[in-house]
Design an enzyme around this catalytic site. Structure first.
Site, PDB file in Angstrom:
ATOM      1  CG  HIS A  75     -19.371 -31.462 -62.154  1.00 43.43           C
ATOM      2  ND1 HIS A  75     -18.519 -30.490 -61.467  1.00 43.43           N
ATOM      3  CD2 HIS A  75     -18.334 -31.386 -62.708  1.00 43.43           C
ATOM      4  CE1 HIS A  75     -17.591 -29.964 -62.177  1.00 43.43           C
ATOM      5  NE2 HIS A  75     -16.900 -31.113 -62.908  1.00 43.43           N
ATOM      6  CE1 TYR A 203     -22.724 -22.991 -59.927  1.00 45.43           C
ATOM      7  CE2 TYR A 203     -23.549 -20.285 -61.409  1.00 45.43           C
ATOM      8  CZ  TYR A 203     -23.361 -22.178 -61.636  1.00 45.43           C
ATOM      9  OH  TYR A 203     -23.360 -22.418 -62.746  1.00 45.43           O
ATOM     10  N   PRO A 295     -25.540 -15.662 -67.811  1.00 49.14           N
ATOM     11  CG  PRO A 295     -23.586 -15.386 -67.777  1.00 49.14           C
ATOM     12  CD  PRO A 295     -24.471 -15.022 -67.839  1.00 49.14           C
ATOM     13  CE  LYS A 299     -30.495 -23.869 -67.347  1.00 47.84           C
ATOM     14  NZ  LYS A 299     -30.429 -25.582 -66.584  1.00 47.84           N
ATOM     15  CE1 TYR A 387     -25.009 -27.122 -63.450  1.00 51.36           C
ATOM     16  CE2 TYR A 387     -26.095 -24.733 -61.802  1.00 51.36           C
ATOM     17  CZ  TYR A 387     -25.072 -25.480 -63.449  1.00 51.36           C
ATOM     18  OH  TYR A 387     -23.561 -24.675 -62.976  1.00 51.36           O
TER      19      TYR A 387
HETATM   20  C1  PHB Z   1     -17.823 -21.548 -66.896  1.00 51.95           C
HETATM   21  O1  PHB Z   1     -17.299 -22.841 -66.942  1.00 51.95           O
HETATM   22  O2  PHB Z   1     -17.358 -20.520 -68.030  1.00 51.95           O
HETATM   23  C2  PHB Z   1     -19.685 -21.667 -66.930  1.00 51.95           C
HETATM   24  C3  PHB Z   1     -19.806 -21.991 -65.601  1.00 51.95           C
HETATM   25  C4  PHB Z   1     -21.114 -22.420 -65.140  1.00 51.95           C
HETATM   26  C5  PHB Z   1     -22.021 -21.462 -65.763  1.00 51.95           C
HETATM   27  C6  PHB Z   1     -21.266 -19.776 -66.529  1.00 51.95           C
HETATM   28  C7  PHB Z   1     -19.940 -20.213 -66.674  1.00 51.95           C
HETATM   29  O3  PHB Z   1     -23.368 -21.132 -64.647  1.00 51.95           O
END
Ligand code: PHB
Ligand code: APR
Length: 392
Positions: A75, A203, A295, A299, A387
């Protein structure tokens, strides 16, 4: 008493312990992993799924990266939503380091397969692990399995036993300094066998709360919505979940949303936590045993990986060159990167959630931050470099 000898005793058969064990194996350093649960239980855990370049490199070094390369999805950016606005943050515009979407469960599965193939010693369903003799040059683990007593004598102990393990608490309370922030909300996550809403992660923050749209593959989606810390999964029907998600994700994306039955549903609390130091005598903490992040910045696994990188290289220096300098400075080296990951995870969480105690001013600050990310290349670059993962 079943007695065994090894060089490094690893407490915890999650990603941290397994990755350390495989790296040690590549340079002939003997190790034993002791795990409280069964392998099936460990592999049944659903966790995050974004791997930094550094973790991919460690998997390559451990000869465990084949499936991640074949099935992982690179990605090159993420989408940030703010009420009905949205903006894409490119990674390659700022740094040539894509992330790879590949479930932590699969990383753990790959690590166990590699460990079994090289006949690495692993004890499952262990109970009452006690660490002894850390002030000696031959510490010991004692534990039981089905009532039978076991002892492992070793040179060093790696505490990879997660937030609820025993290792951290072996560091004397008057030596340990703990830093913690508990957030006033949780994440309710589901897996659904549906195509992802978008080809990159979204997000989103809205007056209705946080939402995250992620994925595992082209027909397995991972979604999260913000929920109360008092909630339980029984209170969240699939319909309620999908409704909440649609209230938070920018409308432009909803035309692509395919809902379906959840095949997994769980709630996770959010906290930031760091234990200092991350070592005590011949004990070294890695991963969730030493630190926890919300989360929001993806990280958790990636910071466990950098701990493992530092500890593996320090142990290699000792066994190959009889040099303990890196071991003596492990905690200092690991914490320097841990705190930057803590900061980024805290910052992403502050930006993207509805806080019960937020005033109208606080909400304006969130909006100003989002507008900065929409319009200022330096703000976009800062998010991108954090990130994709800061260097080890
Ligand atoms: C996930 O795909 O479970 C996931 C992805 C990004 C995050 C947290 C969880 O920041
Ligand atoms: N004895 C033996 N094993 C133990 C003990 C104990 N006393 N206590 C805990 N364990 C095991 C747990 O069962 C678990 O399998 O240690 C393992 C720790 O694994 P994780 O909690 O996954 O922690 P870590 O390996 O550091 O991985 C960090 O996992 O939880 C996610 O978000 C986290 O992505 C991050 C990653």
């Amino acid at each position: 008493m079943n007695s065994e000898q090894t060089q490094v005793a690893i407490i915890g058969g999650g990603p941290s312990g397994l990755l350390l064990g495989q790296l040690l194996h590549t340079v002939g350093i003997d190790n034993i992993v002791v795990e409280r649960q069964t392998k099936a239980h460990v592999l049944g855990r659903i966790r995050a799924g974004v791997l930094e370049r550094g973790l991919i490199s460690l998997l390559e070094q451990a000869a465990v990266a084949e499936r991640a390369h074949a099935e992982g999805d690179p990605h090159d950016g993420v989408v940030l939503g703010f009420n009905n606005q949205h903006t894409r943050i490119s990674f390659s515009d700022h740094i040539d380091k894509p992330v790879v979407v590949y479930g932590q469960t699969e990383v753990t599965r790959d690590l166990y397969e590699a460990r079994d193939k090289c006949q690495g010693r692993t004890h499952f369903s262990v109970e009452d692990v006690i660490i002894k003799g850390l002030d000696s040059d031959r510490p010991e683990l004692t534990f039981s399995i089905n009532g039978a007593e076991h002892l492992i004598a070793c040179d060093y102990v790696a505490g990879c036993d997660g937030f609820h393990g025993v290792s951290r608490h072996t560091i004397p309370a008057d030596i340990r300094q703990e830093y913690e922030k508990v957030y006033p909300f949780g994440w309710l996550g589901i897996l659904s066998e549906t195509p992802p809403i978008h080809d990159e992660l979204i997000y989103a923050n809205s007056d209705n709360g946080f939402a995250l749209c992620s994925m595992r593959n082209s027909n397995l989606s991972r979604y999260y919505v913000q929920c109360s810390t008092d909630d339980n999964t029984e209170q969240w029907s699939d319909d309620r979940f999908w409704h909440q998600l649609q209230q938070s994700v920018p409308q432009d994306f909803l035309c692509n949303l395919q809902t379906g039955p959840s095949i997994e549903k769980s709630i996770a609390p959010l906290r930031s936590f760091v234990c200092e130091p991350m070592q005590w005598q011949r004990l070294f903490l890695c991963g969730d045993a030493a630190h926890i992040v919300p989360p929001t910045g993806a990280k958790g696994l990636n910071t466990a990986a950098s701990d493992v990188h530092y500890l593996f290289n320090a142990l290699k220096d000792f066994y190959q060159s009889n040099n303990t300098t890196s071991l003596d400075h492990y905690s200092q080296h690991a914490l320097a990167r841990v705190w930057k990951a803590e900061r980024f995870s805290w910052w992403m969480t502050q930006l993207l959630h509805q806080f019960p105690e937020h005033t109208t001013f606080d909400k304006r600050m969130q909006h100003a931050e989002f507008e900065l990310l929409q319009t200022q290349v330096e703000a976009q670059a800062n998010l991108a470099v954090n990130y994709v993962g800061l260097p080890y």
